[in-house]
Design a protein around this motif. Structure first.
Motif, mmCIF file in Angstrom:
data_model
loop_
_atom_site.group_PDB
_atom_site.id
_atom_site.type_symbol
_atom_site.label_atom_id
_atom_site.label_comp_id
_atom_site.label_asym_id
_atom_site.label_seq_id
_atom_site.Cartn_x
_atom_site.Cartn_y
_atom_site.Cartn_z
ATOM 1 N N LEU A 292 76.403 20.720 62.502
ATOM 2 C CA LEU A 292 77.175 21.961 62.406
ATOM 3 C C LEU A 292 76.830 22.910 63.555
ATOM 4 O O LEU A 292 77.715 23.487 64.181
ATOM 5 C CB LEU A 292 76.920 22.652 61.071
ATOM 6 C CG LEU A 292 77.567 24.043 60.915
ATOM 7 C CD1 LEU A 292 79.080 23.918 60.885
ATOM 8 C CD2 LEU A 292 77.054 24.731 59.682
ATOM 9 N N LEU A 293 75.541 23.065 63.862
ATOM 10 C CA LEU A 293 75.137 23.958 64.956
ATOM 11 C C LEU A 293 75.665 23.461 66.301
ATOM 12 O O LEU A 293 76.122 24.250 67.129
ATOM 13 C CB LEU A 293 73.616 24.104 64.985
ATOM 14 C CG LEU A 293 73.008 24.862 63.807
ATOM 15 C CD1 LEU A 293 71.481 24.821 63.877
ATOM 16 C CD2 LEU A 293 73.518 26.283 63.747
ATOM 17 N N TYR A 294 75.603 22.144 66.517
ATOM 18 C CA TYR A 294 76.118 21.579 67.764
ATOM 19 C C TYR A 294 77.622 21.807 67.879
ATOM 20 O O TYR A 294 78.115 22.243 68.928
ATOM 21 C CB TYR A 294 75.803 20.080 67.848
ATOM 22 C CG TYR A 294 76.454 19.426 69.030
ATOM 23 C CD1 TYR A 294 75.975 19.637 70.311
ATOM 24 C CD2 TYR A 294 77.588 18.627 68.875
ATOM 25 C CE1 TYR A 294 76.595 19.067 71.408
ATOM 26 C CE2 TYR A 294 78.204 18.050 69.956
ATOM 27 C CZ TYR A 294 77.704 18.264 71.221
ATOM 28 O OH TYR A 294 78.322 17.702 72.301
ATOM 29 N N THR A 295 78.370 21.528 66.808
ATOM 30 C CA THR A 295 79.819 21.714 66.876
ATOM 31 C C THR A 295 80.187 23.196 66.967
ATOM 32 O O THR A 295 81.181 23.543 67.596
ATOM 33 C CB THR A 295 80.540 21.052 65.676
ATOM 34 O OG1 THR A 295 79.975 21.524 64.464
ATOM 35 C CG2 THR A 295 80.461 19.550 65.753
ATOM 36 N N LEU A 296 79.374 24.068 66.380
ATOM 37 C CA LEU A 296 79.602 25.506 66.506
ATOM 38 C C LEU A 296 79.487 25.936 67.971
ATOM 39 O O LEU A 296 80.334 26.680 68.474
ATOM 40 C CB LEU A 296 78.609 26.279 65.645
ATOM 41 C CG LEU A 296 78.802 27.780 65.537
ATOM 42 C CD1 LEU A 296 80.133 28.092 64.877
ATOM 43 C CD2 LEU A 296 77.671 28.390 64.742
ATOM 44 N N LEU A 297 78.479 25.436 68.658
ATOM 45 C CA LEU A 297 78.313 25.715 70.086
ATOM 46 C C LEU A 297 79.483 25.151 70.885
ATOM 47 O O LEU A 297 80.023 25.818 71.775
ATOM 48 C CB LEU A 297 76.988 25.137 70.585
ATOM 49 C CG LEU A 297 76.682 25.305 72.064
ATOM 50 C CD1 LEU A 297 76.476 26.767 72.396
ATOM 51 C CD2 LEU A 297 75.455 24.503 72.439
#
Length: 150
Positions: A52-57
């Motif tokens: 989720l954090l990677y795709t948010l970035l």
């Protein structure tokens, strides 16, 4: 101050991609719960959070650098803006856009995006781009036609 009418807009990416991490975690938990010993909840929640954090970035970056917005006064590509007063015409579709100045933040037209070649008031050409290149071309042509009629 009122917001100018938007004639064409692309956000750069779709927000549903943010669901990939939580869905991956849910599927992992569900499948692993079928195995002997049960599911490793903290492991799958951690994996889901990292994805989720990677795709948010990724979504934030794409929305910043790949967005397209056309109003009567400006064409915005990424973080740069070109006043529409500088655009005189839209060139026909061809592959002769290599070596021209690309609008936006990169040296080339981003992958999987369609180029739209513009003629500028100083006689040079520049390349705009969009996922829906034909839609951007139509919006630019309509705007230039309306500007010429007035």
């Amino acid at each position: 101050m009122s917001e100018p009418d938007v004639l064409f807009e692309e956000s750069g990416t779709r927000p549903w991609i943010l669901l990939f991490g939580p869905v991956l975690a849910g599927v992992g938990i569900a499948l692993e719960s079928l195995a002997p010993g049960g599911a490793s909840l903290t492991l799958w929640l951690g994996v889901g959070l990292l994805v989720l954090l990677y795709t948010l970035l990724l979504v934030r970056t794409r929305r910043r650098y790949l967005r397209v917005r056309l109003t009567a006064s400006a064409l915005e590509q990424g973080t740069t803006s070109l006043p529409m007063s500088q655009v005189t015409s839209v060139r026909p579709v061809d592959d002769e856009h290599h070596g021209l100045r690309v609008l936006g933040d990169g040296p080339v037209v981003p992958r999987r995006l369609a180029p739209v070649v513009l003629r500028l008031s100083d006689g040079t050409r520049a390349v705009a781009w969009a996922r829906d290149g034909a839609g951007l071309r139509r919006a630019l042509e309509d705007l230039l036609r309306a500007r010429a009629a007035s």
